[in-house]
Enzyme design. Sequence first.
Site, PDB file in Angstrom:
ATOM      1  CE  LYS A  58      -3.758  -2.351   2.365  1.00  0.00           C
ATOM      2  NZ  LYS A  58      -4.468  -2.617   3.613  1.00  0.00           N
ATOM      3  CD  GLN A 102      -3.153  -4.266   6.771  1.00  0.00           C
ATOM      4  OE1 GLN A 102      -3.099  -3.323   5.987  1.00  0.00           O
ATOM      5  NE2 GLN A 102      -3.807  -5.379   6.462  1.00  0.00           N
ATOM      6  CG  ASP A 125      -9.337  -0.028   4.924  1.00  0.00           C
ATOM      7  OD1 ASP A 125      -9.068  -0.106   3.710  1.00  0.00           O
ATOM      8  OD2 ASP A 125      -8.554  -0.410   5.827  1.00  0.00           O
TER       9      ASP A 125
END
Length: 292
Positions: A58, A102, A125
């Site tokens: 990422k 994460q 997200d």
Amino acid sequence: MGATEVTARILDGKATAKAVRADVRALAERLTAAGHRPGLGVVLVGDDPASQVYVRNKDRAAEEAGFRVETRKLPATTSQAELLAEIEAFNADAGIHGILVQLPLPSGLDERAAVRAISPDKDADGLHPESVARLVMGESGFVPCTPAGCIELLDRHGIEIEGRRAVVIGRSMLVGKPLAQLLLARNATVTMCHSRTTDLPAVCREADILVAAVGRRELVRGDWVKPGAAVLDVGINRGEDKKLKGDVAFDEVAAVAGALTPVPGGVGPMTIAMLLSNTALAASRLAGIEGH
Ligand code: NAP
């Protein structure tokens, strides 16, 4: 397979993701020139090897797109209060437009609280309850990256959504539920299936657009698919032979479907591309500059 045999168009997720990333990069350049360089804040706690690889990928993709990237690597011993303080610091940083924590977090840390601590305006997200509410209410906000990638794949291959029957297998918050909402918002007629669905093959055969987001290797067989349907395979399953396989029996379905994503190289590469796209769009909203 007789008269109904169709050779599916293989939807190349790698190439599509590359095109999305090129668009994001062009938008990032415009934003940077206007003094609003997109910024991504990433929090990684502990030393889970898979999470480290995901975060590295990422970070690299965001840098390639011309973003400012700030990654906070915290030890597994990090307390909840320390984790929340890092998230708060990103919330307060005007140069950060997208934040991601994460997952999974090491045991002992509260994932739900961590996700809720992210400002909904920076929820890259799309997992914050406010983002979920905005999606259901049809308001602009962050959308989870994998379902957003599925829609982008359909759009960029000219596959019509409006008015068509869509069947989504899987009802997770990460994929199935948000994808069903996105398809509904685009005026598909949507059916959601799960482990208790009765006669799953018959339901799947009604689909013009069939999405498998299950996590069961080659669950969807050739005779589950309506000839000519578009089939998106979200599943990532590593078998005993270490090979990556999707939720769809590729060869069987490729002989029936009109379009099909491979695994790997289908939906997977779209996820990071959409994370970048989400973040650049958030920066452009803030800057009052139109996105793509
Ligand atoms: P999940 O949270 O485990 O959800 C799986 C869903 O599948 C559940 O709703 C479950 O039903 C349903 N299910 C399980 N067995 C079934 C069966 N035999 N028939 C019908 N439905 C069944 O998984 P997820 O996070 O959504 O992920 C799904 C798959 O996508 C996994 O392989 C994952 O690795 C992959 N994935 C890929 C990406 C990507 O970037 N390509 C991103 C995220 C996930 P119940 O609700 O009834 O239990």
